[in-house]
Design a protein around this motif. Structure first.
Motif, PDB file in Angstrom:
ATOM      1  N   UNK A  98     -44.993  -1.949  -2.406  1.00 52.16           N
ATOM      2  CA  UNK A  98     -44.655  -3.349  -2.127  1.00 52.16           C
ATOM      3  C   UNK A  98     -43.148  -3.512  -2.027  1.00 52.16           C
ATOM      4  N   UNK A  99     -42.715  -4.406  -1.131  1.00 49.90           N
ATOM      5  CA  UNK A  99     -41.293  -4.665  -1.006  1.00 49.90           C
ATOM      6  C   UNK A  99     -40.941  -5.352   0.295  1.00 49.90           C
ATOM      7  N   UNK A 100     -39.646  -5.376   0.562  1.00 52.63           N
ATOM      8  CA  UNK A 100     -39.099  -6.049   1.740  1.00 52.63           C
ATOM      9  C   UNK A 100     -38.254  -5.038   2.510  1.00 52.63           C
ATOM     10  N   UNK A 101     -38.263  -5.152   3.838  1.00 49.57           N
ATOM     11  CA  UNK A 101     -37.476  -4.246   4.678  1.00 49.57           C
ATOM     12  C   UNK A 101     -36.720  -5.053   5.727  1.00 49.57           C
ATOM     13  N   UNK A 102     -35.661  -4.460   6.250  1.00 48.57           N
ATOM     14  CA  UNK A 102     -34.884  -5.105   7.306  1.00 48.57           C
ATOM     15  C   UNK A 102     -34.418  -4.054   8.296  1.00 48.57           C
ATOM     16  N   UNK A 103     -34.369  -4.449   9.577  1.00 48.02           N
ATOM     17  CA  UNK A 103     -33.904  -3.578  10.641  1.00 48.02           C
ATOM     18  C   UNK A 103     -32.528  -4.051  11.125  1.00 48.02           C
ATOM     19  N   UNK A 104     -31.688  -3.085  11.502  1.00 50.86           N
ATOM     20  CA  UNK A 104     -30.350  -3.374  12.021  1.00 50.86           C
ATOM     21  C   UNK A 104     -30.158  -2.602  13.325  1.00 50.86           C
ATOM     22  N   UNK A 105     -29.402  -3.198  14.257  1.00 53.21           N
ATOM     23  CA  UNK A 105     -29.191  -2.532  15.540  1.00 53.21           C
ATOM     24  C   UNK A 105     -27.943  -1.648  15.481  1.00 53.21           C
ATOM     25  N   UNK A 106     -27.485  -1.199  16.652  1.00 51.88           N
ATOM     26  CA  UNK A 106     -26.399  -0.229  16.720  1.00 51.88           C
ATOM     27  C   UNK A 106     -25.035  -0.834  16.396  1.00 51.88           C
ATOM     28  N   UNK A 107     -24.963  -2.159  16.341  1.00 54.30           N
ATOM     29  CA  UNK A 107     -23.746  -2.839  15.911  1.00 54.30           C
ATOM     30  C   UNK A 107     -23.871  -3.309  14.466  1.00 54.30           C
ATOM     31  N   UNK A 108     -24.885  -2.801  13.771  1.00 58.05           N
ATOM     32  CA  UNK A 108     -25.189  -3.184  12.394  1.00 58.05           C
ATOM     33  C   UNK A 108     -25.528  -4.663  12.284  1.00 58.05           C
ATOM     34  N   UNK A 109     -26.039  -5.215  13.359  1.00 57.58           N
ATOM     35  CA  UNK A 109     -26.491  -6.606  13.372  1.00 57.58           C
ATOM     36  C   UNK A 109     -27.934  -6.660  12.861  1.00 57.58           C
ATOM     37  N   UNK A 110     -28.224  -7.499  11.853  1.00 55.80           N
ATOM     38  CA  UNK A 110     -29.607  -7.611  11.382  1.00 55.80           C
ATOM     39  C   UNK A 110     -30.491  -8.223  12.448  1.00 55.80           C
ATOM     40  N   UNK A 111     -31.644  -7.605  12.690  1.00 52.51           N
ATOM     41  CA  UNK A 111     -32.503  -8.096  13.773  1.00 52.51           C
ATOM     42  C   UNK A 111     -33.913  -8.462  13.327  1.00 52.51           C
ATOM     43  N   UNK A 112     -34.341  -8.007  12.142  1.00 47.25           N
ATOM     44  CA  UNK A 112     -35.716  -8.329  11.737  1.00 47.25           C
ATOM     45  C   UNK A 112     -35.871  -8.113  10.242  1.00 47.25           C
ATOM     46  N   UNK A 113     -36.618  -9.012   9.611  1.00 50.32           N
ATOM     47  CA  UNK A 113     -36.924  -8.920   8.181  1.00 50.32           C
ATOM     48  C   UNK A 113     -38.437  -9.008   8.017  1.00 50.32           C
ATOM     49  N   UNK A 114     -38.988  -8.180   7.151  1.00 47.97           N
ATOM     50  CA  UNK A 114     -40.425  -8.231   6.899  1.00 47.97           C
ATOM     51  C   UNK A 114     -40.744  -7.820   5.471  1.00 47.97           C
ATOM     52  N   UNK A 115     -41.979  -8.002   5.090  1.00 47.45           N
ATOM     53  CA  UNK A 115     -42.444  -7.573   3.771  1.00 47.45           C
ATOM     54  C   UNK A 115     -43.694  -6.730   3.932  1.00 47.45           C
ATOM     55  N   UNK A 116     -43.992  -5.935   2.940  1.00 45.92           N
ATOM     56  CA  UNK A 116     -45.190  -5.109   3.000  1.00 45.92           C
ATOM     57  C   UNK A 116     -45.846  -5.022   1.641  1.00 45.92           C
ATOM     58  N   UNK A 117     -47.165  -5.055   1.648  1.00 46.89           N
ATOM     59  CA  UNK A 117     -47.931  -4.794   0.428  1.00 46.89           C
ATOM     60  C   UNK A 117     -48.711  -3.488   0.587  1.00 46.89           C
ATOM     61  N   UNK A 118     -48.344  -2.732   1.627  1.00 44.06           N
ATOM     62  CA  UNK A 118     -48.791  -1.338   1.753  1.00 44.06           C
ATOM     63  C   UNK A 118     -47.536  -0.485   1.632  1.00 44.06           C
ATOM     64  N   UNK A 119     -47.566   0.767   1.961  1.00 41.06           N
ATOM     65  CA  UNK A 119     -46.384   1.603   1.800  1.00 41.06           C
ATOM     66  C   UNK A 119     -45.362   1.310   2.897  1.00 41.06           C
ATOM     67  N   UNK A 120     -44.088   1.550   2.576  1.00 43.18           N
ATOM     68  CA  UNK A 120     -43.036   1.366   3.571  1.00 43.18           C
ATOM     69  C   UNK A 120     -43.244   2.308   4.749  1.00 43.18           C
TER      70      UNK A 120
END
Length: 256
Positions: free
Chosen positions: A57-79
């Protein structure tokens, strides 16, 4: 077939076909990125036992090539399962709706919350919390990450189409962060012209889907943000190559 005679379609398809093993099917670049992803998922979980990829369980975030945050999500399965589905497009709504282009993902951050993985159900304390209950418990962590990244973004926004439930902010656990693009691919994947083309294609698909369906306001906000991201990168590229930006006296490209 006599030597020197051209092959017909029938001749080609009558030739014996040698099947390629599954492990050898992806291009070398894809296999290289998958190896980096696997390496990241094998990092120790600073908030629990085992690896971060196995954290339930937890939260994850994606960043692009300019280190710009582009997406946030959570999971109750494995990362490794949830994040991996985004990157491969398997059962990922964000990818299927053209909100998230996996090609844009250069870096991943993950915050594991092991206590929620073993939390009891509010309805039956003898049982573990259901997936729905875990999502509710993860909402404050997801919201806190979302607020932090929204403030850090040069656009003051993230590409999420769905609503991030507003809650009280919480103290975040220690994150694991790593790049999934190997050094040998970095310069080519980061090239502005390639990313401009990808963003334009994503906008085209997203806008077409919006024109053909009844969609949420969140989808339209995502389209607007993608257009702003494309315009910023295109203007930045003009400056990089020394061309003149339209109305340059009234506009300035900055990294602030």
């Amino acid at each position: 077939m006599p030597a020197g005679e051209p092959w017909s379609d029938d001749d080609f398809f009558m030739q014996p076909v040698q099947k390629i093993p599954k492990r050898d099917q992806p291009p070398a670049a894809v296999k290289s990125i998958r190896a980096k992803f696997k390496e990241l998922m094998q990092q120790p979980d600073p908030n629990g036992d085992g690896t971060i990829g196995a954290a339930k369980t937890g939260v994850y975030a994606f960043f692009d090539y300019d280190d710009e945050p582009i997406y946030v999500g959570q999971t109750s399965s494995s990362f490794s399962d949830r994040v991996g589905r985004h990157l491969t497009g398997q059962r990922s709504d964000a990818v299927a709706k053209f909100i998230l282009d996996p090609f844009e993902v250069a870096t991943i951050s993950m915050w594991s919350v092991p206590s929620i993985a073993v939390a009891p159900s509010a309805k039956d304390p003898e049982k573990k919390a259901t997936a729905a209950e875990k999502r509710v418990m993860l909402n404050p962590y997801e919201y806190t990450v979302y607020l932090q990244l929204e403030k850090a973004s040069r656009f003051h926004a993230v590409l999420n189409e769905g609503e991030i439930h507003a809650t009280e902010e919480v103290e975040l656990p220690i994150p694991v962060r790593g790049r999934i693009i190997p050094d040998e691919l970095w310069e080519d994947r980061k090239h502005s012209d390639i990313r401009i083309a990808r963003r334009a294609a994503t906008i085209s698909r997203l806008s077409q889907m919006i024109s053909e369906r009844e969609v949420s306001g969140g989808m339209r906000r995502t389209l607007l943000l993608q257009a702003k991201r494309l315009a910023w990168l295109a203007e930045k590229r003009i400056v990089e190559v020394g061309a003149q930006v339209p109305d340059a006296e009234d506009r300035e490209i900055t990294d602030d």
